[in-house]
Design a protein around this motif. Structure first.
Motif, PDB file in Angstrom:
ATOM      1  N   LEU A  33       0.821  -1.206   0.000  1.00  0.00           N
ATOM      2  CA  LEU A  33       0.000   0.000   0.000  1.00  0.00           C
ATOM      3  C   LEU A  33       0.856   1.258   0.000  1.00  0.00           C
ATOM      4  O   LEU A  33       0.541   2.241  -0.686  1.00  0.00           O
ATOM      5  CB  LEU A  33      -0.923  -0.013   1.225  1.00  0.00           C
ATOM      6  N   TYR A  34       1.944   1.241   0.770  1.00  0.00           N
ATOM      7  CA  TYR A  34       2.766   2.437   0.911  1.00  0.00           C
ATOM      8  C   TYR A  34       3.808   2.581  -0.196  1.00  0.00           C
ATOM      9  O   TYR A  34       4.350   3.666  -0.411  1.00  0.00           O
ATOM     10  CB  TYR A  34       3.491   2.416   2.270  1.00  0.00           C
ATOM     11  N   ASP A  35       4.086   1.479  -0.873  1.00  0.00           N
ATOM     12  CA  ASP A  35       5.144   1.495  -1.891  1.00  0.00           C
ATOM     13  C   ASP A  35       4.753   2.391  -3.068  1.00  0.00           C
ATOM     14  O   ASP A  35       3.582   2.496  -3.430  1.00  0.00           O
ATOM     15  CB  ASP A  35       5.393   0.068  -2.396  1.00  0.00           C
ATOM     16  N   ARG A  36       5.766   3.052  -3.642  1.00  0.00           N
ATOM     17  CA  ARG A  36       5.519   3.879  -4.810  1.00  0.00           C
ATOM     18  C   ARG A  36       5.341   3.015  -6.051  1.00  0.00           C
ATOM     19  O   ARG A  36       5.839   1.899  -6.120  1.00  0.00           O
ATOM     20  CB  ARG A  36       6.702   4.830  -5.052  1.00  0.00           C
ATOM     21  N   TYR A  37       4.681   3.562  -7.057  1.00  0.00           N
ATOM     22  CA  TYR A  37       4.591   2.880  -8.336  1.00  0.00           C
ATOM     23  C   TYR A  37       5.993   2.811  -8.961  1.00  0.00           C
ATOM     24  O   TYR A  37       6.757   3.764  -8.882  1.00  0.00           O
ATOM     25  CB  TYR A  37       3.651   3.614  -9.294  1.00  0.00           C
ATOM     26  N   LEU A  38       6.300   1.671  -9.540  1.00  0.00           N
ATOM     27  CA  LEU A  38       7.602   1.500 -10.173  1.00  0.00           C
ATOM     28  C   LEU A  38       7.600   2.154 -11.551  1.00  0.00           C
ATOM     29  O   LEU A  38       6.648   2.013 -12.322  1.00  0.00           O
ATOM     30  CB  LEU A  38       7.926   0.008 -10.318  1.00  0.00           C
ATOM     31  N   THR A  39       8.666   2.881 -11.844  1.00  0.00           N
ATOM     32  CA  THR A  39       8.811   3.504 -13.165  1.00  0.00           C
ATOM     33  C   THR A  39       9.967   2.860 -13.912  1.00  0.00           C
ATOM     34  O   THR A  39      10.868   2.258 -13.306  1.00  0.00           O
ATOM     35  CB  THR A  39       9.100   5.011 -13.047  1.00  0.00           C
ATOM     36  N   TYR A  40       9.970   2.984 -15.214  1.00  0.00           N
ATOM     37  CA  TYR A  40      11.030   2.437 -16.068  1.00  0.00           C
ATOM     38  C   TYR A  40      12.388   2.980 -15.665  1.00  0.00           C
ATOM     39  O   TYR A  40      13.364   2.241 -15.518  1.00  0.00           O
ATOM     40  CB  TYR A  40      10.717   2.781 -17.524  1.00  0.00           C
ATOM     41  N   TRP A  41      12.462   4.308 -15.480  1.00  0.00           N
ATOM     42  CA  TRP A  41      13.761   4.932 -15.205  1.00  0.00           C
ATOM     43  C   TRP A  41      14.312   4.550 -13.843  1.00  0.00           C
ATOM     44  O   TRP A  41      15.526   4.471 -13.665  1.00  0.00           O
ATOM     45  CB  TRP A  41      13.658   6.453 -15.353  1.00  0.00           C
ATOM     46  N   ASP A  42      13.409   4.303 -12.869  1.00  0.00           N
ATOM     47  CA  ASP A  42      13.890   3.855 -11.565  1.00  0.00           C
ATOM     48  C   ASP A  42      14.329   2.393 -11.613  1.00  0.00           C
ATOM     49  O   ASP A  42      15.317   2.003 -10.985  1.00  0.00           O
ATOM     50  CB  ASP A  42      12.786   4.006 -10.501  1.00  0.00           C
ATOM     51  N   TYR A  43      13.567   1.588 -12.358  1.00  0.00           N
ATOM     52  CA  TYR A  43      13.856   0.155 -12.401  1.00  0.00           C
ATOM     53  C   TYR A  43      15.239  -0.123 -12.977  1.00  0.00           C
ATOM     54  O   TYR A  43      15.976  -0.972 -12.462  1.00  0.00           O
ATOM     55  CB  TYR A  43      12.789  -0.560 -13.231  1.00  0.00           C
ATOM     56  N   ILE A  44      15.620   0.582 -14.048  1.00  0.00           N
ATOM     57  CA  ILE A  44      16.934   0.334 -14.656  1.00  0.00           C
ATOM     58  C   ILE A  44      17.979   1.352 -14.202  1.00  0.00           C
ATOM     59  O   ILE A  44      19.087   1.373 -14.727  1.00  0.00           O
ATOM     60  CB  ILE A  44      16.852   0.319 -16.191  1.00  0.00           C
ATOM     61  N   HIS A  45      17.619   2.201 -13.218  1.00  0.00           N
ATOM     62  CA  HIS A  45      18.549   3.212 -12.707  1.00  0.00           C
ATOM     63  C   HIS A  45      19.117   4.049 -13.857  1.00  0.00           C
ATOM     64  O   HIS A  45      20.330   4.219 -13.995  1.00  0.00           O
ATOM     65  CB  HIS A  45      19.670   2.551 -11.907  1.00  0.00           C
TER      66      HIS A  45
END
Length: 326
Positions: A33-45
């Motif tokens: 619930l508290y976790d942010r939505y994952l984005t492409y740019w965050d996932y691959i740094h």
């Protein structure tokens, strides 16, 4: 079954899963619930990745040089990832072996095909200037490529061809390691003095290399292939993929480096410009000089003796002449 009807079933499965971890499902749901939505740019740094190209000079083409070598190292990492799965495999099935070999060959094909970025994709005058800020660093110092060699074949097969007959599997791994072919490429042929490039490389990686060599002794890709049941070992498709791997790594890949070296390090008068790391690239790179085979049992005596010669004449001389003209 509608999606809503599956939710209670999924919740039950999650409760079973997380119960085994000693935590209740509610705690994990709070985290979700508290976790942010994952984005492409965050996932691959992405931001971190794009910040790693840091030129040392103001010449624009240095960024190409850096970026290409970083991409190459990422592909090497993927290749090692596949090799390790083969080394850990206990099923001894030709089909699994072949599928992994296909992946490894695909990565090397991409690397070989992309080498035009190095041969044709940089301004020669810029390269000859910004390269002087790189001393004594050299692509020779790619530890991952050396690891690929160690994972692929017994160390004796990597001993310099001129002295290979003087050694055997009875010699210590440390002795064989001291005589691997690429060390000759960074050693003065007259004084026998190692270049600073090699000294730095050995200081940084020798303990790690020796550890890997000992871990895979008797379990390299060549060993794993020979340990397959006879009917699996004789699988023609597997044999062809392993032969292809041998050619791509030990013929095509060094020939591409020779093409780049001739373009940038040979002057119009035929005089040689020293490599940044001081390597003897004309003696170090030709596959016909080194005769390195990961899978020597898959080649005839004549093929081993004439290793690289056919590809030198038909691939390197013709293609590279055209590339130099371009």
């Amino acid at each position: 079954m509608e999606k809503s009807d599956r939710i209670p079933e999924k919740i039950q499965q999650l409760e079973t899963k997380f119960k085994n971890s000693g935590q209740d499902l509610g705690s994990y749901l709070d985290g979700l619930l508290y976790d942010r939505y994952l984005t492409y740019w965050d996932y691959i740094h992405l931001d971190t990745l794009l910040s790693l190209q840091i030129p040392r000079t103001h010449f624009p083409d240095e960024e190409i040089f850096i970026g290409y070598h970083q991409i190459t190292e990422l592909y090497f990492k993927l290749i090692i990832h596949e090799i390790k799965q083969l080394l850990d495999d206990k099923l001894q099935q030709a089909d699994f072996f072949r599928k992994k070999a296909v992946r490894i060959n695909r990565y090397f094909r991409i690397l070989i095909d992309s080498f035009d970025v190095m041969i044709l994709g940089m301004d020669r005058e810029q390269f000859l200037k910004f390269r002087m800020s790189l001393l004594p660093a050299s692509g020779f110092q790619s530890a991952q490529f050396r690891m690929i060699e160690f994972y692929c074949t017994p160390l004796l097969n990597l001993v310099h061809e001129s002295v290979r007959k003087d050694f055997s599997e009875a010699d210590s791994l440390e002795t064989l390691f001291e005589n691997v072919y690429w060390k000759r490429g960074a050693t003065d042929s007259e004084t026998k003095e190692k270049t600073l490039t090699l000294k730095q490389f050995e200081y940084r990686y020798t303990p790690r290399f020796i550890r890997i060599i000992k871990e895979v002794a008797g379990h390299t890709l060549q060993d794993k292939y020979l340990q397959l049941p006879e009917n699996e070992r004789n699988d023609e498709r597997l044999i062809q993929e392993l032969r292809k791997l041998d050619v791509r790594v030990n013929v095509d890949w060094p020939l591409m480096h020779m093409g780049a070296a001739y373009r940038y390090l040979n002057t119009e008068r035929g005089k040689e410009i020293s490599a940044t790391g001081g390597t003897n690239w004309k003696d170090f790179l030709p596959p016909s000089f080194q005769k390195i085979h990961f899978f020597p049992t898959l080649w005839s005596q004549k093929e081993r003796e004439e290793w690289g010669k056919e590809w030198v004449t038909h691939t390197f001389n013709s293609d590279n002449t055209q590339k130099k003209k371009e």
